[in-house]
Design a protein around this motif. Structure first.
Motif: not given
Length: 175
Positions: A21-26, A41-50
């Motif tokens: 939830e701390d990840i910002q769009p863009g 983990e990096g790919l998880k961020l790609m699928t779960a975050a903006p």
């Protein structure tokens, strides 16, 4: 010197992960290869975050985008739109140079850095040197067996920490 080593090891093993939830769009994500957990983990961020894009830096030349899709069950539409694979980096300095070209091409102001906790301090130094204008957000992944509270009791882990601390000191001098 011993105090520095102990501080380095303690900081490296207790560095918190970024919350999705701390990840910002863009935001961009750069994954420094060296362990499967890092890429996962990096790919998880790609699928779960903006996040806008993910760069996996330091990939073996024989590894294809299809290999990533298959191994990590990554949807084709996501890998085609948002995944960049960097083959040039051979070390952490190379990761930083590869990331600089990628950041310049995509205009990122904020970059989430995914690597192992023991590798994070040196990675951030090298990336700050290459990208002084970019905000770097650490997102460490587990060291695996090295992340035990008593790292000094395992010979292999002691060697890993000593080697990484020496590399960190060299990067600090270069910085």
């Amino acid at each position: 010197m011993l105090v520095g080593l102990l501080l380095f090891a303690g900081q490296s093993s207790r560095m918190p992960q970024l919350h999705v939830e701390d990840i910002q769009p863009g935001d961009g994500v750069v994954v420094l290869t060296g362990g499967e957990n890092r890429v996962r983990e990096g790919l998880k961020l790609m699928t779960a975050a903006p996040v806008r894009r993910v760069l996996i830096s330091g990939v073996y030349r024989s590894t294809s985008r299809e290999d990533f899709r298959r191994h990590f069950a990554l949807p084709t539409v996501l890998s085609d739109c948002c995944l960049d694979i960097g083959y040039a980096a051979q070390d952490t300095v190379g990761n930083a140079e590869e990331a600089r070209g990628w950041v310049d091409a995509w205009g990122f102001n904020r970059l989430i850095v995914v690597t192992s906790g023991y590798h994070m301090p040196r990675s951030l130094l090298e990336l700050r040197r290459a990208l002084p204008q970019v905000e770097l957000i650490p997102h460490p992944v587990s060291w695996g067996r090295e992340q035990v509270g008593r790292w000094w009791l395992d010979g292999a882990t002691v060697r890993l920490v000593l080697r990484e601390y020496a590399k960190f000191l060299l990067a600090l001098v270069r910085f």
